[in-house]
Scaffold this active site. Sequence first.
Site: not given
Ligand SMILES: Cc1cc2nc3c(=O)[nH]c(=O)nc-3n(C[C@H](O)[C@H](O)[C@H](O)COP(=O)(O)OP(=O)(O)OC[C@H]3O[C@@H](n4cnc5c(N)ncnc54)[C@H](O)[C@@H]3O)c2cc1C
Length: 514
Positions: A94, A471-472
């Site tokens: 994403y 949705y995203r």
């Molecule tokens: C193989 C694979 C499988 C995946 N499976 C899933 C899955 O099952 N479900 C799913 O949901 N996703 C999935 N993902 C996508 C993603 O990796 C996850 O959603 C992950 O949890 C997002 O990264 P993060 O939790 O580090 O959030 P971050 O990268 O820290 O944040 C995500 C976004 O939220 C916003 N944000 C973050 N922190 C803040 C803050 N403090 N205040 C305001 N805005 C903020 C920003 O826009 C940021 O870009 C997958 C990815 C891969 C590669």
Amino acid sequence: MASKYIALPKGVSEKSFDAAVKEFRRVLGEAHVLVKAEQLAPYTKTMMPVPDADHTASAAIMATTVEQIQKIVGICNKYKVPIWTISTGKNLGYGSAAPAERGQVVLDLHRMNRILEVDGDLCYALVEPGVTYRQLYDYFQEHKLPLWLSVPAPSAIAGPTGNTMDRGVGYTPYGEHFLNACGMEVVLANGEILRTAMGGLSKSNTWQCFKWGYGPYLDGIFTQSNYGIVTKFGFWLQPAPPVCKPFQIQYQNEADVEEIVEIMRPLRISGVIPNSGVIAHALYEAALKAKRSDYVKGPGSISDDAVRQLVSDHKMGIWNVYAALYGTKEQVDVNWKIVTDAFGKSGKAKFLTEEDVGDDPQFGYRAVLMRGGMDMREFSLYNWRGGGGSLWFAPVSQARGSETLKQMKLAKQILSRHGLDYTGEFIVGLRDMHHILDMVYDRTDPEMTKAAYQCFDELITEFSALGYGSYRTNTAFMNKVAETYGPVQRSINRRLKKALDPNGILAPGKSGIR
Ligand SMILES: Cc1cc2nc3c(=O)[nH]c(=O)nc-3n(C[C@H](O)[C@H](O)[C@H](O)COP(=O)(O)OP(=O)(O)OC[C@H]3O[C@@H](n4cnc5c(N)ncnc54)[C@H](O)[C@@H]3O)c2cc1C
């Protein structure tokens, strides 16, 4: 003279940026303001089919306190420097940790990582943004707390705040993460601190117990938006059930997906199956067991015949259904009978439980995730093609069988026009269904990268024309997806932005809002 920065924020001179960096350093210390190319490399690497240069950060700054963040927004307002906030920064597929636009400063909160409260009776947690799921998981083990997380597939390395801010999902009964969010602390663009709902009363102890508070419910506007920086996040936890019975059901024909959804929907709505039902196509899981090169020679997408061969070689279903039952043994036994009766009726389903499959990786990693455990085996998706390219396409439909095949057919048509495979799954929520495609491609191949961009663009255009909204989405396509939701939503988002962040310093471009 060459700039000492690898990128600059749009419209900000080097002299102004220099002054801003100096002030960031005064607040955060020299070591926590990064501007060198090698320091910024982890914030620049995306999996998207666009040049990294489009998403190169000018700096990354690491705060650990709310007071520091208040000062940072002050500096940003003074110099009109935009910041892109990440919590654990693993938004892979994403946009990863890279900013939406070249030159934005990444505000990295991964060091702000205290678990502030875990209540074992009321089953909730309050955390800072940098807390990872692994940290919480270890905390529960260490303190012998019978509590479960709901995690996305990247589990250990991601965290509840970032995942929920992008409205992510998991695989337990608490898998719709924003539904289980309760109370946030937000630093606004003017430096004010908002505690949502019951958090507004200084003596309240219900901030993590009652979501709605009084007056308009505000938490929603801080998700998938750029209206604030979330610095504390409350959410509900599932009490560990006495029994969890994950199961897999295999089907051997693509057309069977209609029947699967028709059976799954009433079981989901009535609560017999309390977690989201995943219906994974064989290609979503193939790389756990097979190599693409054994089934495809030369360019183009994999043929249906090759998929059938792969499925038979590796004892998979064309569709692999995953869900679980939770509760006491008696509850699980009753519900298992309901599930097997419903899916067993047509004679097409092959049921598998953990006892049947041993350490099969396909079922194995799903079973761990359905217990809220840490398991990263879904990353095998990236061994299918190799080359590290990935974009998630995530259109939403009604949870009806009739919505499945036509979507799959359309997706396959578009993907095959560009030589890409259908790596998809349907996830049955309560009334909605997410159709999740990981568009994997070889990012080291310029032609395929170009095709991937075009393909994703067409997927959004053609699906939204039929009413399927995403949705995203990833940071390269946020504007395009926002367009599909119509002018009134865009205009309201813009007006809210102007009211809350008149200088546009917070993540301009997020969800197409500026
Ligand atoms: C193989 C694979 C499988 C995946 N499976 C899933 C899955 O099952 N479900 C799913 O949901 N996703 C999935 N993902 C996508 C993603 O990796 C996850 O959603 C992950 O949890 C997002 O990264 P993060 O939790 O580090 O959030 P971050 O990268 O820290 O944040 C995500 C976004 O939220 C916003 N944000 C973050 N922190 C803040 C803050 N403090 N205040 C305001 N805005 C903020 C920003 O826009 C940021 O870009 C997958 C990815 C891969 C590669």
